[in-house]
Design an enzyme around this catalytic site. Structure first.
Site, mmCIF file in Angstrom:
data_model
loop_
_atom_site.group_PDB
_atom_site.id
_atom_site.type_symbol
_atom_site.label_atom_id
_atom_site.label_comp_id
_atom_site.label_asym_id
_atom_site.label_seq_id
_atom_site.Cartn_x
_atom_site.Cartn_y
_atom_site.Cartn_z
ATOM 1 N N LYS A 135 0.714 -1.241 -0.006
ATOM 2 C CA LYS A 135 -0.052 0.059 0.198
ATOM 3 C C LYS A 135 0.806 1.280 -0.076
ATOM 4 O O LYS A 135 2.007 1.101 0.326
ATOM 5 C CB LYS A 135 -0.901 -0.011 1.300
ATOM 6 C CG LYS A 135 -2.327 0.958 1.260
ATOM 7 C CD LYS A 135 -3.236 0.113 0.183
ATOM 8 C CE LYS A 135 -4.493 1.131 0.099
ATOM 9 N NZ LYS A 135 -5.608 0.197 -0.365
ATOM 10 N N ASP A 166 -7.063 4.231 -4.917
ATOM 11 C CA ASP A 166 -7.711 4.250 -3.508
ATOM 12 C C ASP A 166 -8.212 5.471 -3.321
ATOM 13 O O ASP A 166 -8.531 6.338 -4.051
ATOM 14 C CB ASP A 166 -6.651 3.867 -2.487
ATOM 15 C CG ASP A 166 -7.375 3.301 -1.092
ATOM 16 O OD1 ASP A 166 -8.057 2.262 -1.103
ATOM 17 O OD2 ASP A 166 -7.322 3.957 -0.164
HETATM 18 P P1 NDP Z 1 -12.940 7.597 -2.953
HETATM 19 O O1 NDP Z 1 -12.006 8.606 -2.835
HETATM 20 O O2 NDP Z 1 -13.761 7.607 -4.360
HETATM 21 O O3 NDP Z 1 -14.114 8.045 -2.086
HETATM 22 C C1 NDP Z 1 -14.101 7.925 -0.546
HETATM 23 C C2 NDP Z 1 -15.250 8.290 0.086
HETATM 24 O O4 NDP Z 1 -15.073 8.165 1.252
HETATM 25 C C3 NDP Z 1 -15.889 9.852 0.125
HETATM 26 O O5 NDP Z 1 -17.017 9.951 -0.189
HETATM 27 C C4 NDP Z 1 -15.023 10.407 0.961
HETATM 28 O O6 NDP Z 1 -15.564 11.698 1.479
HETATM 29 C C5 NDP Z 1 -15.180 9.409 2.012
HETATM 30 N N1 NDP Z 1 -14.483 9.495 3.176
HETATM 31 C C6 NDP Z 1 -13.030 9.514 2.916
HETATM 32 N N2 NDP Z 1 -12.497 9.800 4.098
HETATM 33 C C7 NDP Z 1 -13.589 9.909 4.853
HETATM 34 C C8 NDP Z 1 -13.546 10.289 6.652
HETATM 35 N N3 NDP Z 1 -12.311 10.354 7.099
HETATM 36 N N4 NDP Z 1 -14.852 10.292 6.939
HETATM 37 C C9 NDP Z 1 -15.906 10.326 6.332
HETATM 38 N N5 NDP Z 1 -16.074 10.118 4.944
HETATM 39 C C10 NDP Z 1 -14.665 9.872 4.409
HETATM 40 O O7 NDP Z 1 -12.489 6.225 -2.513
HETATM 41 P P2 NDP Z 1 -12.948 4.643 -2.545
HETATM 42 O O8 NDP Z 1 -14.385 4.699 -2.852
HETATM 43 O O9 NDP Z 1 -12.024 4.159 -3.781
HETATM 44 O O10 NDP Z 1 -12.510 4.188 -1.452
HETATM 45 C C11 NDP Z 1 -13.367 4.007 -0.336
HETATM 46 C C12 NDP Z 1 -13.006 2.768 0.909
HETATM 47 O O11 NDP Z 1 -12.822 1.721 -0.023
HETATM 48 C C13 NDP Z 1 -11.288 2.929 1.485
HETATM 49 O O12 NDP Z 1 -11.561 2.296 2.679
HETATM 50 C C14 NDP Z 1 -10.541 2.216 0.447
HETATM 51 O O13 NDP Z 1 -9.535 1.816 1.044
HETATM 52 C C15 NDP Z 1 -11.634 0.950 0.069
HETATM 53 N N6 NDP Z 1 -11.335 0.068 -1.184
HETATM 54 C C16 NDP Z 1 -11.357 0.882 -2.311
HETATM 55 C C17 NDP Z 1 -10.867 0.046 -3.396
HETATM 56 C C18 NDP Z 1 -11.189 0.523 -4.690
HETATM 57 O O14 NDP Z 1 -11.192 -0.076 -5.672
HETATM 58 N N7 NDP Z 1 -11.339 2.014 -5.131
HETATM 59 C C19 NDP Z 1 -10.456 -1.458 -3.263
HETATM 60 C C20 NDP Z 1 -10.695 -1.910 -1.961
HETATM 61 C C21 NDP Z 1 -11.107 -1.016 -0.984
HETATM 62 P P3 NDP Z 1 -14.997 12.982 1.006
HETATM 63 O O15 NDP Z 1 -15.404 13.403 -0.533
HETATM 64 O O16 NDP Z 1 -15.485 14.024 1.958
HETATM 65 O O17 NDP Z 1 -13.562 12.937 1.271
#
Ligand code: NDP
Length: 448
Positions: A129, A169
């Protein structure tokens, strides 16, 4: 205290002493170790070869300075990381996260989890990571490009198509992957599959964008099916509104469920009428193109209301946390249970605190831990690597079938290792199934 509990305590004391203050990393390791120690209690070879101790220490950690210039001409300074955790079963593989909360503890927890997750997919991928404390929010495209180019100017020497293949991510989507890949290609003068999540024009895979969200929902459907139930007609709470959340909404809709919440770091929206396909199209444009806030969704649709906080007090049958780590605490887990929640499938990495996990497990609801439930994303990344190596492109239908089959296989492995008298412990099942393959590879290598 029995012998296993004593081992566990001694082991965790060692981890904490070696990596002080890394709370997220300690949390991830202790969750895994609590299920692995009982499993290896009668398998002395794993103890003798110190397998879990070695798995809890990254192969290497790379930390570097990332200077870049903002639009006003100020020189800014960020920290970049790549944690190469374990390459026993294949090249390092895992995402890059750009978010102000990124630090070594967060990336070590994610790299550790990734090793188990990648093993569960059945594909030859090790765990890693990386990322930076850079915040892409509010930055211009050119600022993001300058940052990505500076980041890759250091990272390129540590990665490669057979060494380490990063992906996206939080905060790293198609735009960032394009900038990063462009800079790698420029420095190395080689067009190879060194990153996944690429655009379709330059070696990307169909379904990759959708894979994590779709996979999380497939996993829930598999758990329900085993109990003679399904997602059809269920009310679903989802947190987050990024990549994973959006495509989880799409798949819940396909399977006949109704999603009533979405969130971001400013709060959540509740829409009792459900996030229909046209509302989802609005959401994807709002978050991925216009980079707006979730509150604007409630401004656009009268059926939705916006509130600060997290969505877990909204009654639902199924919860899919898809935002970030530690976003469901014990109290929120108990609220979900009181409101009749029967299943949780984790799209985000480690979204439930340990006490919340215990609440779900004690209630014996269907609880799918992230390393199993969100493995669909990295599985399709693995398929992107295969397509790049063979210089071929698979169709959407082929890839969606492969994704669905992979999620079924992961589910069945969790059942194989997690089946108990009156329920399936999916957490133990996922940890043990992921552990065995990596551990046995490490045994073959001797003292490495
Ligand atoms: P994105 O950046 O596309 O979206 C993240 C989302 O989570 C946004 O809505 C963001 O809101 C919110 N968020 C981030 N940090 C916080 C916080 N501290 N408190 C509240 N909301 C928060 O990321 P992904 O959708 O790609 O990833 C989401 C999760 O899924 C993560 O845990 C990631 O590790 C996991 N994941 C993703 C994969 C992928 O293929 N993309 C694969 C496997 C796991 P805001 O816009 O306000 O920041």
């Amino acid at each position: 205290m029995d012998k296993t509990a004593e081992y566990l305590q001694r082991f965790m004391n060692g981890v904490k002493k070696r990596s002080p203050g890394e709370d997220e990393f300690h949390q991830a390791v202790s969750e895994v170790a609590a299920t692995i120690f009982p499993y290896i209690a009668d398998k002395p070879i794993y103890h003798k070869m110190q397998i879990l101790e070695r798995m809890a220490e990254p192969d290497r950690v790379i930390m570097f300075r990332v200077p870049w210039t903002d639009d006003k001409g100020n020189i800014r300074n960020q920290r970049g990381y790549r944690v190469q955790f374990n390459n026993s079963i294949g090249p390092y593989k895992g995402g890059l996260r750009f978010h102000p909360s990124v630090n070594l503890s967060v990336l070590k927890f994610l790299g550790f989890e990734q090793t188990f997750k990648n093993s569960l997919t059945g594909l030859p991928m090790g765990g890693a990571k990386g990322g930076s404390d850079f915040n892409p929010k509010g930055k211009s495209d050119i600022e993001v490009m300058r940052f990505c180019q500076s980041f890759m100017t250091e990272l390129y020497r540590h990665i490669g198509e057979d060494t380490d293949v990063p992906a996206g991510d939080i905060g790293v989507g198609a735009r960032e992957i394009g900038f990063l890949f462009g800079q790698y290609k420029r420095i190395e003068n080689r067009f190879v599959g060194v990153l996944t999540g690429k655009g379709m024009e330059f070696g990307g895979s169909k379904i990759r964008t959708e894979a994590t969200g779709y996979g999380t929902v497939y996993f829930m459907e598999n758990m329900l099916e085993r109990k003679g139930n399904s997602i059809e007609g269920k009310t679903v709470c989802i947190s987050g509104s990024g990549n994973v959340a959006s495509y989880a909404v799409e798949k819940v809709n396909h399977l006949g469920g109704k999603v009533v919440t979405l969130s971001d770091s400013s709060g959540f929206i509740h829409d009792p009428e459900g996030i229909s396909p046209d509302k989802l199209a609005y959401l994807i444009d709002l978050k991925q193109v216009r980079r707006g806030r979730i509150k604007q969704f409630a401004d656009e649709y009268n059926s939705a209301t916006f509130q600060e906080g997290r969505p877990w007090n909204v009654p639902c049958d199924i919860a899919l946390p898809c935002a970030t780590q530690n976003e469901i605490n014990e109290e929120e887990a108990l609220t979900l249970l009181r409101n009749g929640c029967i299943g949780v499938s984790e799209g985000a990495n480690m979204p439930t605190e340990l006490e919340g996990i215990h609440a779900f497990q004690n209630a014996k609801i269907l609880y799918a831990p992230s390393k199993a439930a969100n493995a669909g994303g990295v599985a399709v990344s693995g398929l992107e690597m295969s397509q790049n190596s063979a210089r071929i492109t698979w169709s959407e239908e082929e890839l969606e079938k492969l994704l669905k089959d992979t999620m079924r296989t992961i589910h069945d492995s969790c059942v194989e290792f997690g089946e108990r008298k009156d329920h399936v412990d999916y957490l133990a099942g996922a940890n043990i199934a992921g552990f065995v393959k990596v551990a046995d590879a490490m045994l073959s290598f001797g003292h490495t």
